[in-house]
Structures are given as structure tokens and as C-alpha cells.
Design a protein around this motif. Structure first.
Motif, PDB file in Angstrom:
ATOM      1  N   THR A   1       0.804  -1.226   0.000  1.00  9.52           N
ATOM      2  CA  THR A   1       0.000   0.000   0.000  1.00  9.52           C
ATOM      3  C   THR A   1       0.833   1.270   0.000  1.00  9.52           C
ATOM      4  O   THR A   1       0.301   2.352  -0.276  1.00  9.52           O
TER       5      THR A   1
ATOM      6  N   THR B   1       2.097   2.683   2.646  1.00  7.70           N
ATOM      7  CA  THR B   1       1.959   3.419   3.905  1.00  7.70           C
ATOM      8  C   THR B   1       1.620   2.445   5.026  1.00  7.70           C
ATOM      9  O   THR B   1       1.056   1.374   4.786  1.00  7.70           O
ATOM     10  N   GLN B   2       1.943   2.838   6.256  1.00  8.96           N
ATOM     11  CA  GLN B   2       1.625   2.036   7.426  1.00  8.96           C
ATOM     12  C   GLN B   2       0.364   2.515   8.135  1.00  8.96           C
ATOM     13  O   GLN B   2       0.039   2.045   9.232  1.00  8.96           O
ATOM     14  N   GLU B   3      -0.383   3.424   7.510  1.00  5.04           N
ATOM     15  CA  GLU B   3      -1.510   4.060   8.182  1.00  5.04           C
ATOM     16  C   GLU B   3      -2.516   3.043   8.719  1.00  5.04           C
ATOM     17  O   GLU B   3      -3.013   3.185   9.845  1.00  5.04           O
ATOM     18  N   SER B   4      -2.825   2.015   7.952  1.00  7.67           N
ATOM     19  CA  SER B   4      -3.825   1.040   8.396  1.00  7.67           C
ATOM     20  C   SER B   4      -3.331   0.179   9.546  1.00  7.67           C
ATOM     21  O   SER B   4      -4.122  -0.496  10.223  1.00  7.67           O
TER      22      SER B   4
ATOM     23  N   VAL C   1      -1.548   1.367  12.197  1.00 12.75           N
ATOM     24  CA  VAL C   1      -1.367   2.146  13.424  1.00 12.75           C
ATOM     25  C   VAL C   1      -2.257   1.658  14.572  1.00 12.75           C
ATOM     26  O   VAL C   1      -1.798   1.564  15.719  1.00 12.75           O
TER      27      VAL C   1
ATOM     28  N   THR D   1       1.287   2.223  21.309  1.00 17.25           N
ATOM     29  CA  THR D   1       1.387   3.671  21.138  1.00 17.25           C
ATOM     30  C   THR D   1       2.648   4.208  21.805  1.00 17.25           C
ATOM     31  O   THR D   1       3.272   3.546  22.627  1.00 17.25           O
TER      32      THR D   1
END
Length: 301
Positions: free
Chosen positions: A260, A262-265, A267, A272
Motif C-alpha cells: 500500500t 503506507t503504514q496508516e492502516s 497504526v 502507542t
């Protein structure tokens, strides 16, 4: 903050207390110091340090390629950040009887609470693989005797692991366990048991506690602590579980990023920053630093 607040001697005494109690205890495997801190914060009674997991983390198979120096350094880093007892995998002891005695002393100096030694030949193999070979009972008795004589803290736990079940049968493995107990073993580790009755047979045959290895994808079914306790087991380890969890998540994450861009999905699945800082007690380090480094020219005029 700044590592364990208890001494190595106190943690060894606690290990003895746990083994002498009437409740089964759980020692998950830690692959690094942060992992050990999470184990403690989750409420477990102790930390296990797996040779197989350590080898894998170095990109090596579990066939005795890591050295005493490497393993002791790894163990020291983990033992230094947790107040829990630590049991480390010492393979075959890295040599003959005198080497085994020195191994115990090196691990004592590293702050470990106990170590287990196995009766395989060198080079050893993972305990849940086929084709294992064991030394004679007499040779292993020498290893355990040397380990017991080499320790300086009587609370340092000497565990004897036998891999004889696969090649020699259950009764022969039990006979070995009896001999190892007579030689000074404080804990018996019967590897690759087929069912609960085999754990129970070991527990009835020796007068020291029994350890159960609940490793995934092995010879043993993944029994619950209640089942193991009913069979007479006192200590259960999960040697490679955290490594496998981490590697599975890492592999999935890398594929997602590659596909994709990106690592956005990913997170929501991550620890955290706040959780990480809480785990390592980041704020306490800040407070300590501020309390020590409070010099100003104004205060000294």
C-alpha cells in the motif's frame, strides 16, 4: 526506574519460594528487556529466556551456535530490568563438567535466577525436532553435579532437562530424571511429552518440581495451566510465544507497507508512544535527571 529494584539474590530466593509453593506459575519467554518488562507488568510470576528464541533472533538455527558469552550478555540485559525471577536456557553447558560449573558462575554474575541444562549431545537440536541424540546418563549426571557444585548462591536453581523420551522411551527418561535429581537438580524439565499422563508420571517419580514446555508447533498439546497443575506440574514456560507473535505481526506489517505504500492502516495495531513510555517508565527517568542536574549559576553566587 533504572532497572530492577530488587537484588539478584532476592529474585533467586523468590524463585525458590515459587517452586516450593502449591500453585502453578507461568514464565513467558522474553526476547528482549522490554519484553521482560511487559511480562512483569502483565502480572506473570517469572521470565524465561529461551535459547531457541535467542538463536532465531540472531538469524541462526537452534543447534548450539550461540556462545556462553553471547547468552550471558543477553540474560544480563533481561535480568537487569525486571524484578521477576529469570530462568535461562543453558543448552548443554558449553563443554565438559568444569565448563558447566563455570557456566553457572557466569550466569550467577549476570543476575539470573536459574538455568536448565539438557542431556543432548553436541551439537544439540531443538527439543521438539526428530533425530535428537542424548549422552549417557552418567555423562549428564556429571553435568548436573558440576552445576550444583559450581554455584555460589544456594538459591540459584539448577534444572535438568531430559530429551530421552523420544529415543529411549518414557520409563528410561524417568529413570534419568531420578538420577539427575540425585545429582543435585532442583527442577526436572521433561521435554516433548506426548500427553498429560506423561507429565504426571514424572511428577510422581521425583521429589522435585516439574517444568512443562508449552511451545507452539511442537510434540506436546497446548495444555492449560489447570490441566498441567492437575498433572503435578509446578512451572510452565512459553519459550518462543512472544517471538512468534512479534514476527507474525512484523511480517504482516511489512507486507502491508510494501503493497500500500503506507503504514496508516497498521497504526491501530501498534503499541502507542504513550504505552511504550509507560512500559519503560520514561517519566521516572525525567524526574531522576531533573533532580540530579539542577545546577544553575544563580544558586552558586
Amino acid at each position: 526506574m533504572l532497572g530492577a529494584t530488587t537484588t539478584a539474590a532476592e529474585r533467586r530466593a523468590k524463585f525458590r519460594e515459587l517452586l516450593g509453593g502449591d500453585q502453578i506459575v507461568q514464565f513467558p519467554g522474553a526476547i528482549n528487556p522490554l519484553n521482560a518488562q511487559l511480562i512483569e507488568q502483565t502480572g506473570f510470576e517469572g521470565v524465561y529466556i529461551s535459547g531457541g528464541a535467542f538463536s532465531a533472533a540472531q538469524g541462526l538455527p537452534d543447534i548450539g551456535l550461540t556462545t556462553l558469552t553471547e547468552v550471558a550478555q543477553h540474560g544480563r540485559a533481561i535480568a537487569g530490568v525486571t524484578n521477576l525471577p529469570t530462568l535461562i536456557d543453558a543448552d548443554t553447558g558449553w563443554g565438559e563438567a568444569m565448563n558447566v560449573a563455570r557456566t553457572v558462575q557466569v550466569l550467577e554474575d549476570a543476575g539470573l535466577s536459574g538455568a536448565h541444562f539438557e542431556d543432548q549431545v553436541n551439537p544439540k537440536r531443538c527439543g521438539h525436532l526428530d533425530g535428537k541424540e542424548v549422552v549417557s546418563t552418567g555423562e549428564m549426571v556429571k553435568r548436573i553435579s558440576a552445576a550444583a557444585k559450581g554455584r555460589r548462591d544456594p538459591n540459584f536453581v539448577i534444572a535438568a532437562r531430559t530429551d530421552a523420551r523420544a529415543g529411549e522411551g518414557l520409563e528410561a527418561a524417568i529413570d534419568r530424571a531420578k538420577a539427575y535429581t540425585d545429582a543435585g537438580a532442583d527442577l526436572i524439565f521433561p521435554e516433548a511429552m506426548r500427553d498429560l499422563s506423561e507429565f504426571e508420571a514424572f511428577a510422581k517419580a521425583v521429589d522435585v518440581p516439574i517444568l512443562a514446555n508449552m511451545t507452539e508447533f511442537g510434540k506436546s498439546e497446548l495444555f492449560t495451566t489447570r490441566q498441567l497443575a492437575d498433572a503435578g506440574v509446578r512451572l510452565v514456560i512459553y519459550p518462543v510465544t512472544t517471538l512468534r507473535l512479534a514476527m507474525g505481526a512484523i511480517t504482516e506489517g511489512l507486507r502491508t507497507i510494501r503493497e500500500t505504500g503506507t503504514q496508516e492502516s497498521l497504526v491501530p495495531k501498534m503499541q502507542t508512544r504513550a504505552d511504550l513510555y509507560e512500559a519503560i517508565d520514561y517519566e521516572a527517568y525525567n524526574e531522576f535527571d531533573s533532580a540530579v542536574f539542577n545546577f544553575s549559576q544563580e544558586n552558586h553566587r
